[in-house]
Design a protein around this motif. Structure first.
Motif, short mmCIF file in Angstrom:
data_model
loop_
_atom_site.label_atom_id
_atom_site.label_comp_id
_atom_site.label_asym_id
_atom_site.label_seq_id
_atom_site.Cartn_x
_atom_site.Cartn_y
_atom_site.Cartn_z
N VAL A 238 0.84 -1.20 0.00
CA VAL A 238 0.00 0.00 0.00
C VAL A 238 0.87 1.25 0.00
O VAL A 238 0.59 2.23 -0.71
N ALA A 239 1.95 1.25 0.78
CA ALA A 239 2.85 2.40 0.81
C ALA A 239 3.47 2.63 -0.57
O ALA A 239 3.56 3.78 -1.04
N ALA A 240 3.92 1.56 -1.22
CA ALA A 240 4.53 1.70 -2.54
C ALA A 240 3.53 2.24 -3.56
O ALA A 240 3.88 3.06 -4.41
N ALA A 241 2.29 1.78 -3.49
CA ALA A 241 1.26 2.26 -4.41
C ALA A 241 1.01 3.76 -4.19
O ALA A 241 0.84 4.52 -5.15
N ALA A 242 1.00 4.19 -2.93
CA ALA A 242 0.80 5.61 -2.64
C ALA A 242 1.96 6.44 -3.16
O ALA A 242 1.77 7.55 -3.69
N LEU A 243 3.17 5.93 -3.04
CA LEU A 243 4.34 6.66 -3.53
C LEU A 243 4.36 6.73 -5.05
O LEU A 243 4.80 7.74 -5.63
N GLU A 244 3.90 5.69 -5.70
CA GLU A 244 3.79 5.73 -7.16
C GLU A 244 2.81 6.80 -7.59
O GLU A 244 3.06 7.56 -8.55
N LEU A 245 1.71 6.90 -6.88
CA LEU A 245 0.72 7.94 -7.16
C LEU A 245 1.30 9.32 -6.89
O LEU A 245 1.14 10.25 -7.70
N LEU A 246 2.00 9.46 -5.78
CA LEU A 246 2.62 10.74 -5.40
C LEU A 246 3.65 11.18 -6.42
O LEU A 246 3.72 12.36 -6.80
N ALA A 247 4.47 10.25 -6.88
CA ALA A 247 5.54 10.59 -7.83
C ALA A 247 4.99 11.08 -9.15
O ALA A 247 5.70 11.77 -9.90
N GLY A 248 3.75 10.77 -9.44
CA GLY A 248 3.15 11.20 -10.69
C GLY A 248 2.55 12.59 -10.65
O GLY A 248 1.98 13.05 -11.64
N THR A 249 2.68 13.28 -9.51
CA THR A 249 2.17 14.65 -9.38
C THR A 249 3.32 15.64 -9.52
O THR A 249 4.47 15.33 -9.18
N PRO A 250 3.06 16.86 -10.00
CA PRO A 250 4.13 17.84 -10.21
C PRO A 250 4.90 18.18 -8.94
O PRO A 250 6.12 18.35 -8.97
N GLU A 251 4.21 18.26 -7.80
CA GLU A 251 4.87 18.67 -6.56
C GLU A 251 5.41 17.51 -5.75
O GLU A 251 6.17 17.72 -4.81
N GLY A 252 5.04 16.29 -6.11
CA GLY A 252 5.30 15.17 -5.21
C GLY A 252 6.53 14.35 -5.48
O GLY A 252 6.88 13.48 -4.68
N GLU A 253 7.23 14.59 -6.57
CA GLU A 253 8.32 13.70 -6.97
C GLU A 253 9.44 13.63 -5.93
O GLU A 253 9.91 12.54 -5.56
N ALA A 254 9.87 14.79 -5.42
CA ALA A 254 10.97 14.81 -4.44
C ALA A 254 10.56 14.12 -3.14
O ALA A 254 11.33 13.35 -2.55
N THR A 255 9.33 14.36 -2.70
CA THR A 255 8.84 13.72 -1.48
C THR A 255 8.75 12.22 -1.67
O THR A 255 9.12 11.44 -0.78
N ALA A 256 8.26 11.81 -2.83
CA ALA A 256 8.15 10.37 -3.11
C ALA A 256 9.52 9.72 -3.09
O ALA A 256 9.69 8.61 -2.58
N ARG A 257 10.52 10.39 -3.63
CA ARG A 257 11.87 9.83 -3.66
C ARG A 257 12.43 9.65 -2.25
O ARG A 257 13.00 8.60 -1.92
#
Length: 349
Positions: A238-257
């Protein structure tokens, strides 16, 4: 999150891409369809850890974990129904009984689907379900608070406790019958789709040849302690799926990483402890890592909500579904020890 080159991992990824993910929000608002379980069966995933001589895959534990992560991250309700199946398969395979020769092959191949009705044994000294020897079999009385997969499962692994504190595990038909009455489906904040009910047992009789195992309660608790202290693969999925979703947003890539690095680290540590050759030697460490896994999952699902903004509050939005599924995983399989460790961690900040 890994590159395990195993056919079952490939099959799980294909299944989630083509079926589970596209339908996950609809399933979340309705119920897990029988077709999802049939697709998992056809992919061979119901026999992932079952003995090869009985039709299973006998795959390494790393493969079982990764396929669980993939399914949970795609549709946690579907994962939760099918994950019940693996415990009866493992227990039946490990103990010589008439049940093994009668049921292990259809369970290993997925011809039959099993559920579990024994978590209540952890409630001792309360005894929610009592077992009494009677007429060449066993009589069960009491209440199973949670039973998942009702209407989908063919059989259940049921446990009750005797007056001498012996735990009796049997296989029973998962259907309404004399002595067994299901409640209406429970409405939950998450995973209502998994078809969870409670079961009222009033003289349910099961023949002796359906007994899988009998063991003392203290022995059950000793075996259960390290196992229940582990973080579930579903938490990482579930955490990985949320991070995949986050990484696909303009503001979320650095946080996802950044969160991905934390998730990968706690995942490695969790599985290393789960594979420790002396399980009881590291229970406190397992509980601590389990709590850290929850922390990363909560951060990941929260970040996906934040990045999604107001749209994330819609019931057809993936971020809010993952966040609710994360809440469910906080208490799934929870023991008193795990609850105390988690609350202590939250209190200390």
């Amino acid at each position: 999150m890994t590159t395990t080159a195993h056919p079952l991992v490939t099959a799980a990824r294909r299944l989630t891409r083509d079926l589970l993910v596209p339908q996950a929000e609809r399933v979340d608002r309705t119920e897990v369809p029988a077709g999802h379980l049939e697709a998992i069966r056809r992919a061979g995933l119901l026999g992932v850890g079952a003995p090869r001589e009985y039709g299973g895959a006998n795959a390494p534990v790393a493969v079982a974990r990764e396929t669980a992560e993939i399914l949970a991250g795609a549709c946690c309700s579907t994962w939760f129904v099918q994950t019940q199946h693996h415990t009866p398969v493992k227990l039946i395979a490990a103990h010589d009984s008439p049940v093994r020769e009668r049921l292990l092959r259809p369970l290993a191949t997925g011809e039959l689907l099993a559920g579990i009705a024994f978590a209540h044994v952890r409630a001792f000294p309360r005894v929610p379900v009592r077992a009494v020897a009677e007429r060449g079999g066993w009589r069960f009385d009491g209440r199973v608070p949670w039973y998942t997969g009702w209407g989908l499962n063919d059989v259940m692994l049921l446990a009750g406790m005797t007056d001498t504190a012996e735990v009796v595990f049997v296989v029973a038909d998962a259907r309404e019958q004399p002595g067994l009455t299901p409640s209406a489906p429970l409405r939950l904040a998450a995973l209502t789709a998994a078809r969870t009910v409670s079961l009222e047992l009033d003289g349910l009789w099961v023949p002796e040849e359906s007994v899988v195992l009998r063991m003392g309660r203290e022995e059950f608790a000793r075996i259960d302690l390290p196992r229940a202290a582990n973080a579930s693969p579903a938490v990482f999925g579930v955490a990985a799926a949320a991070l995949e979703l986050l990484a696909g947003t303009p503001e979320g890539e650095a946080t996802a990483r950044a969160l991905r690095e934390r998730l990968d680290g706690v995942r490695r540590e969790s599985y290393a402890l789960a594979d420790h050759p002396a399980p009881h030697a590291c229970v406190p460490e397992r509980l601590a890592v389990r709590t850290r896994a929850f922390d990363v999952m909560r951060a990941a699902t929260t970040a996906a909500i934040v990045a999604g903004g107001g749209r994330a509050m819609a019931l057809d939005n993936r971020a809010q579904r993952l966040a609710r599924e994360g809440l469910f995983l906080l208490v799934q399989g929870q023991t008193a020890d795990a609850r105390r460790a988690h609350l202590a961690s939250l209190a200390s900040g």
